[in-house]
Scaffold this active site. Structure first.
Site, mmCIF file in Angstrom:
data_model
loop_
_atom_site.group_PDB
_atom_site.id
_atom_site.type_symbol
_atom_site.label_atom_id
_atom_site.label_comp_id
_atom_site.label_asym_id
_atom_site.label_seq_id
_atom_site.Cartn_x
_atom_site.Cartn_y
_atom_site.Cartn_z
ATOM 1 N N GLY A 17 19.889 -42.355 -17.642
ATOM 2 C CA GLY A 17 19.748 -42.008 -19.057
ATOM 3 C C GLY A 17 18.505 -42.638 -19.657
ATOM 4 N N GLY A 19 17.511 -42.478 -22.980
ATOM 5 C CA GLY A 19 17.579 -42.476 -24.433
ATOM 6 C C GLY A 19 16.989 -43.780 -24.953
ATOM 7 N N GLU A 177 22.959 -35.598 -43.787
ATOM 8 C CA GLU A 177 21.566 -35.168 -43.635
ATOM 9 C C GLU A 177 21.484 -33.652 -43.493
ATOM 10 O OE1 GLU A 177 20.383 -39.331 -41.444
ATOM 11 O OE2 GLU A 177 20.475 -37.511 -40.242
ATOM 12 N N GLN A 323 19.787 -48.520 -32.971
ATOM 13 C CA GLN A 323 19.361 -49.925 -32.948
ATOM 14 C C GLN A 323 20.219 -50.777 -32.012
ATOM 15 O OE1 GLN A 323 19.872 -52.241 -36.502
ATOM 16 N NE2 GLN A 323 21.315 -50.816 -37.409
#
Lengths: 421, 421
Positions: A17, A19, A177, A323
């Site tokens: 991964g 990301g 959003e 984060q």
């Protein structure tokens, strides 16, 4: 000193991964004497916090994605493999790819992220896609724009109403959003581009099962978001669990609400890493890990970000946020290097809260830094600066800034593309 | 004076196709007392001259496409319909859409462009896509990037050679642009991003059935292009007709040339406008038109650009180029307005040659202005300036300039995205 061009037995860390967490881990291990293999299904890393802007035609996919090879190309000890992991064999210390290839590891880092949770109703996914990949963002953009095109030519008032109704399911940051951006995009297009549509024919609904939207934020910020959304034309329904999702719309409170475009943002679940390891998963399918992020019951295997179930100093589970993944990735890369090269004992991970944010619309965002908060236009500007800064390199920062400034001045959306019919 | 808000019988011009020609025609009719309906299958206009840069990961689709509604939104007499025309009925004066809707016209303009010509071998299309839409450009980009990813992991030398072989069929401007850009992209990626690939393993072939590439250009320019392409690693085979195209490669001279990525650029044919009208088509399926661009044998119907067969002052057929379509569109829009509103007799179209250009690679392009020519770095800079200038609005010009300057300085390609596996 080791000669890197010779074939010597170097410890090998395999990261699954690429990301936020996987990349941070790989970068922390970059240019060390450790051999690193990064495996990902895709060839690019995606800046997910701005994916909603691709779905609402404000940015192009390439503005927020970067080839993994480009990011990691500068590290001579890192090899990138584009492939899909189907199993992990801790007994023999290797991961198995879909095409049968096996890649051996000394340490394995699982940073496979999360997927949307349809709570057992996988059949809802095709009607109400989530927002995890470029493919899905483009799909949602296409549905939205096509619905407007159809509505422009529709003479049946009931069908026109359905075509101009969008339902966003889930009142977390992504749902907020999306609802705000869809309402702004829709009103702008109706005012400028369409001839037969009126602004009051547009319906954007935000549906939340719990008692308030943005439940992870303090109550006054979530109230501010509610008020702002109402002002830009988003109808909010809280305490409203979804009962069914079909091609025709969403069922709530026993009745069908006809809608043409539905977006899913109601909760995530971890990728199937627990299944690969055949260990028992924690809440949300996340892997239970020790303080050093090692997976309990699988020697040499680590998990981080959305894949791992970890707790903060207050004992609360850490949220599935970029984060957290980034901090854990960097921590784990450094800990593995110290352990493998110097024999140091692994330290415990400690999370540092950098603040939680959500953007609601043009000129409106909220920040929660724990001890203090920020909302409104200033928060929105801070949000924009932080997100440009967090982009992967100068090229993306420049391109996104130019487009945002242009868009702020003109309200135009550059990427209103329906790819193919 | 007519009051536009009243329902009065205004003449209606229907334009099918919003490419260079259709848009220019609509704009010339903009804000007149004529009712204009523009019909297109897509919601966007595509700047095709730069489509090869999307296919080779230098630009994003949205950089070169613009919503038709945005371009035409400022004209209050123009309505945009996203729909697919399936038939034209000149007897009753209406066009029929796929969903059954019929749109009546007083004058009909067919500006439907062209498609690649597989010369009766439609089955080749899926193996060797052409470069006409965003979908195809993205498809080619995906094939190219995936082939490199597979080659990086491939241990069979023969298969690796096949994966790293690209064949471009057709030595016209599109074929030359693609071959040059693919070779430059491939060599850059191998040098920077891949670990197991060597530059001399990359094979880019440009195949042309005729005796030389860029046959519409003077011989010394086509020689210059040949030399430059050879220098950047493109192998050129002229007098080489393609005999078969399969998933495994291209058959030429009786033998199969194994290749993973094939691109078609060998000749175009007009869209099926002649079939809609049931009139006999001219060369390349183009509609024979009179000097005022009216279609022979179909009253009130006009054709332009790639859809029409027209001749220049020298008696030579006009090429299928953007500048021809644009000039004819503007001419026809003005002629129709003068005819419908003032009763003026239609003038004859006269083509003004603005010069012919092709780009070969970084720092190399050619221009043929008839009486004089230009080649090399200066031509390349002129090419870049002209193409930025020709983009539809300031936003696109800014975005493309920023990316080109960035790319020129760093040689990076921003849009190296493999969308989904």
């Amino acid at each position: 000193m080791q000669n890197q061009s010779e074939v010597v037995k170097r410890p090998r860390v395999v990261i699954v991964g690429a990301g936020f967490g996987g990349l941070a881990c790989a970068q922390a291990l970059g240019n060390t004497a450790i051999e690193v293999v990064v495996i990902d299904r895709r060839n690019h890393n995606l800046f997910q916090p701005l994916l909603y802007q691709v779905a609402t035609a404000a940015l192009s996919p390439a503005d927020i994605s970067e080839p993994i090879r480009r990011t990691l190309g500068r590290y001579h000890n890192i090899r990138v493999v584009m492939g899909e992991v189907v199993a992990v064999h801790p007994a023999t210390g290797c991961v198995e790819l879909k095409d049968g290839e096996e890649i051996a590891y000394d340490r394995l880092v699982l940073a496979t992220g999360s997927d949307y949770n349809y709570f057992g109703h996988e059949e809802w996914r095709k009607h109400a896609p989530g927002l995890k990949s470029i493919h899905e963002a483009r799909d949602i953009r296409q549905r939205l724009l096509l619905a407007f095109e159809k509505a422009e030519r529709c003479e049946d008032e009931e069908e026109k109403r359905r075509l101009l109704t969008t339902v966003v399911i889930g009142g977390g940051p992504t749902g907020v959003e999306m609802a705000g951006a869809i309402s702004e995009l829709g009103r702008f297009m109706i005012g400028r581009d369409f001839r037969t549509l009126k602004e009051d024919q547009l319906h954007v609904l935000l549906i939340e099962a719990g008692p308030r939207i943005l439940a992870t934020f303090p109550e006054d910020l979530s109230q501010y978001a509610s008020d702002y959304l109402s002002r830009i034309g988003v109808a909010i329904r809280v305490n409203t669990p979804v009962e069914d999702v079909t091609a025709e719309g969403v069922q709530i409170g026993g009745t069908l609400l006809p809608a043409s475009c539905m977006v899913w943002g109601a909760g995530v679940k971890a990728s199937p890493a627990a299944t690969w390891l055949q260990v028992e998963a924690g809440p949300g399918g996340r892997l239970p890990v020790a303080a050093d992020l090692s997976v309990k019951g699988a020697a040499g295997v680590y998990a981080l970000g959305d894949t791992a179930f970890t707790r903060g100093e207050d004992g609360q589970p850490l949220p599935a946020l970029a984060q957290v993944a980034k901090q854990q990735g960097k921590f784990l890369g450094m800990a593995l290097a110290a352990n493998l090269l110097l024999g140091e004992a692994p330290p415990a991970f400690r999370f540092q809260n950098r603040g939680n944010t959500a953007v609601i619309g043009r000129n409106a965002a909220i920040f929660d830094f724990g001890s203090w908060q920020l909302k409104g236009r200033l928060a929105w500007m801070l949000w924009a600066i932080v997100h440009v800064y967090l982009l992967v390199n100068f090229e993306k920062r420049l391109l996104v800034s130019v487009q945002w400034i242009w868009r702020y001045a003109t309200r135009q959306r550059g990427a209103r593309l329906i790819d193919e019919t």
